[in-house]
Design a protein around this motif. Structure first.
Motif, PDB file in Angstrom:
ATOM      1  N   LEU A  52      18.047  31.368  35.551  1.00  0.00           N
ATOM      2  CA  LEU A  52      18.430  32.617  35.418  1.00  0.00           C
ATOM      3  C   LEU A  52      17.915  33.422  33.928  1.00  0.00           C
ATOM      4  O   LEU A  52      17.700  34.771  34.717  1.00  0.00           O
ATOM      5  N   GLN A  78      26.901  32.318  30.911  1.00  0.00           N
ATOM      6  CA  GLN A  78      26.213  33.372  31.563  1.00  0.00           C
ATOM      7  C   GLN A  78      25.955  34.136  31.292  1.00  0.00           C
ATOM      8  O   GLN A  78      25.568  34.651  30.302  1.00  0.00           O
ATOM      9  N   ILE A  85      21.405  41.525  43.082  1.00  0.00           N
ATOM     10  CA  ILE A  85      21.395  40.835  44.366  1.00  0.00           C
ATOM     11  C   ILE A  85      21.590  40.557  45.247  1.00  0.00           C
ATOM     12  O   ILE A  85      23.152  41.670  45.524  1.00  0.00           O
ATOM     13  N   LEU A 104      17.842  29.946  41.359  1.00  0.00           N
ATOM     14  CA  LEU A 104      19.256  30.001  41.770  1.00  0.00           C
ATOM     15  C   LEU A 104      19.652  29.153  43.248  1.00  0.00           C
ATOM     16  O   LEU A 104      20.753  28.276  42.872  1.00  0.00           O
ATOM     17  N   HIS A 108      22.560  26.139  41.843  1.00  0.00           N
ATOM     18  CA  HIS A 108      23.472  25.743  42.700  1.00  0.00           C
ATOM     19  C   HIS A 108      23.433  23.967  42.480  1.00  0.00           C
ATOM     20  O   HIS A 108      24.629  23.379  42.833  1.00  0.00           O
ATOM     21  N   ARG A 115      28.600  31.896  40.140  1.00  0.00           N
ATOM     22  CA  ARG A 115      30.127  33.020  40.878  1.00  0.00           C
ATOM     23  C   ARG A 115      28.694  33.796  40.332  1.00  0.00           C
ATOM     24  O   ARG A 115      28.081  33.861  39.335  1.00  0.00           O
ATOM     25  N   ILE A 116      28.248  34.992  41.203  1.00  0.00           N
ATOM     26  CA  ILE A 116      27.701  35.607  41.167  1.00  0.00           C
ATOM     27  C   ILE A 116      28.185  37.162  41.125  1.00  0.00           C
ATOM     28  O   ILE A 116      29.085  36.966  43.092  1.00  0.00           O
ATOM     29  N   HIS A 117      28.220  37.966  40.387  1.00  0.00           N
ATOM     30  CA  HIS A 117      29.408  39.165  40.550  1.00  0.00           C
ATOM     31  C   HIS A 117      28.441  39.987  40.363  1.00  0.00           C
ATOM     32  O   HIS A 117      27.911  40.691  39.694  1.00  0.00           O
ATOM     33  N   ARG A 118      28.065  40.596  41.759  1.00  0.00           N
ATOM     34  CA  ARG A 118      27.267  42.220  42.001  1.00  0.00           C
ATOM     35  C   ARG A 118      28.219  43.577  40.823  1.00  0.00           C
ATOM     36  O   ARG A 118      29.594  43.731  41.655  1.00  0.00           O
ATOM     37  N   THR A 123      24.065  43.081  37.292  1.00  0.00           N
ATOM     38  CA  THR A 123      24.671  41.298  37.785  1.00  0.00           C
ATOM     39  C   THR A 123      25.095  40.664  36.996  1.00  0.00           C
ATOM     40  O   THR A 123      24.481  40.698  35.975  1.00  0.00           O
ATOM     41  N   THR A 124      26.068  39.991  37.155  1.00  0.00           N
ATOM     42  CA  THR A 124      26.997  38.648  36.082  1.00  0.00           C
ATOM     43  C   THR A 124      26.284  37.697  37.025  1.00  0.00           C
ATOM     44  O   THR A 124      27.005  37.373  38.005  1.00  0.00           O
ATOM     45  N   VAL A 125      25.448  36.585  36.747  1.00  0.00           N
ATOM     46  CA  VAL A 125      26.040  35.643  37.086  1.00  0.00           C
ATOM     47  C   VAL A 125      26.538  34.262  35.965  1.00  0.00           C
ATOM     48  O   VAL A 125      26.294  34.130  34.890  1.00  0.00           O
TER      49      VAL A 125
END
Length: 132
Positions: A52, A78, A85, A104, A108, A115-118, A123-125
């Motif tokens: 990451l 995080q 992404i 990535l 996984h 969790r990937i939040h765009r 982006t937050t992973v």
């Protein structure tokens, strides 16, 4: 929807090109040791964090924020950065050998939840790894 906000007692580290992946791996390693995480899971946490942080350095201008905290059963880590992404399934399909970047996908494979939040600004992973 975005993940819940990190708890106020989360440990934080600013990621920059001069920080490097080694410092980030040491940061999460030390947190995992103090939380009592098993050695095998610490290896998974360090590997996922490394991937990451590399992605942050390569795809988001080299800056981000690494947060880590512990629940009763997991360590949650995080990374927030300015990268975007576009592929909603990134990391969920095995990459072909000719593709650059398997990070990535590796994340996984070694984490219990990813969790990937765009968002408009990046982006937050968030990764979850069981303590044992």
């Amino acid at each position: 929807s975005p993940p819940p906000v990190a708890p106020p007692d989360a440990d934080l580290m600013v990621i920059r090109r001069d920080t490097g992946t080694r410092a980030a791996r040491r940061f999460v390693h030390d947190h995992a040791i103090s939380a009592g995480m098993s050695e095998a899971r610490i290896d998974d946490l360090r590997m996922a964090t490394h991937e990451l942080v590399v992605n942050t350095m390569l795809h988001s201008g080299g800056q981000g924020l690494l947060s880590i905290w512990t629940t009763e059963t997991q360590i949650i880590c995080q990374i927030q950065d300015g990268g975007r992404i576009e592929d909603h399934l990134v990391g969920r399909r095995p990459p072909t050998p000719s593709e650059v970047g398997h990070g990535l996908y590796v994340v996984h494979q070694v984490c219990d939840l990813v969790r990937i939040h765009r968002r408009s600004g990046g982006t937050t992973v968030r990764i979850h790894i069981d303590l044992t």
